[in-house]
Design an enzyme around this catalytic site. Structure first.
Site: not given
Length: 300
Positions: A172, A168-170
């Site tokens: 999200t 999961l990106d930063r």
């Protein structure tokens, strides 16, 4: 008077002379060059039967600590209980270093290769931890730039070393699974297994019905076709709140889908992953999966 003093002096002198002569005097170096036979000998005492017993017990302890019983080894690998492992061992399901083992109490030593039904297994107990990831944490084991990582949030979740499944990106938030079960992790991230993920996306403006239809029909992004499983407005929410169900594992795929149609994703939250939900799991908290949840993942 003088005669008595003289006599007392004489007695004292005789007494002094006598006491001096009683002490041994060594005037010759020969006294220091005696034969070795005259020197005391020091013999090592033989251990008694009691000390022998203690020594043998002490020697056995490290040997016992080296190995682990085969049934416990199989149980720790997460396949079954020890009692069930005994049944499988008798049935010939386990081998050590290529040799079939059917005897009870067999010990596996460090470096041994253990196989169960033909597959190599590890004695490390399998762990499955579900995190509701907050914003501003990156999905990586460590970061050389000193940024906060998701591993800090699950540091106390398991003694075993666990790894995030997917990313999961930063910015999200939402569900992120951690495990030391490599086979399951591979299964959950490989495209051919079609593991579904549901996202709640908050856009900077209302999503036009026409754009929603285009996304639902599929389109080309970076020379690859993008297909979503489902897309809809969130019930009782503004039309800028959209739900997207997708099984693609491409990097930042949900954000890129909307960016392709000139929308910016203000917030993105993963609310479902492989059938797991955020129910009773506050943001920033984690929990272990139940046996039922683990069994369901295995059957996906």
């Amino acid at each position: 008077m003088n005669s008595s003093k003289n006599s007392s002096r004489g007695r004292q002198q005789r007494k002094k002379t006598t006491s001096n002569t009683s002490k041994p005097t060594f005037h010759s170096k020969k006294k220091f060059t005696k034969n070795f036979k005259d020197k005391p000998t020091y013999r090592r005492e033989r251990p008694t039967s009691e000390s022998k017993t203690t020594t043998s017990k002490q020697l056995k302890k490290p040997d016992e600590s080296l190995g682990i019983r085969l049934n416990k080894y199989i149980s720790n690998s997460g396949i079954c209980s020890r009692r069930e492992a005994d049944v499988f061992i008798k049935a010939g399901s386990a081998s050590v270093n290529g040799k079939l083992i059917t005897e009870m109490g067999y010990k596996v030593m460090p470096g041994d290769v253990v196989k169960f039904d033909g597959s190599t297994i590890s004695p490390e107990k399998k762990r499955y931890v579900l995190l509701n990831k907050p914003k501003n944490y990156i999905t990586t084991m460590d970061d050389d730039r000193g940024r906060k990582t998701v591993m800090e949030l699950v540091a106390n979740a398991s003694k075993e070393r666990i790894y995030p499944v997917g990313r999961l990106d930063r910015n999200t938030t939402g569900l992120l699974l951690f495990t030391n079960d490599g086979e399951l992790a591979k299964k959950l991230t490989h495209p051919k297994h079609n593991i579904q993920k549901l996202y709640h996306a908050s856009l900077d403006k209302k999503l036009a019905m026409s754009d929603m239809q285009k996304i639902a029909d599929g389109f080309i992004l970076d020379e690859k076709r993008v297909l979503v499983d489902e897309i809809s407005y969130i019930m009782n929410q503004p039309k800028s709140e959209v739900g997207v169900k997708i099984h693609s594992g491409r990097n930042r795929i949900v954000r890129r889908i909307f960016e392709n149609f000139n929308y910016s994703v203000v917030k993105l939250d993963r609310v479902l992953f492989a059938g797991l939900t955020k129910k009773d799991l506050p943001r920033g908290h984690w929990r272990h999966l139940t046996e039922l949840e683990v069994s369901t993942l295995m059957m996906l």
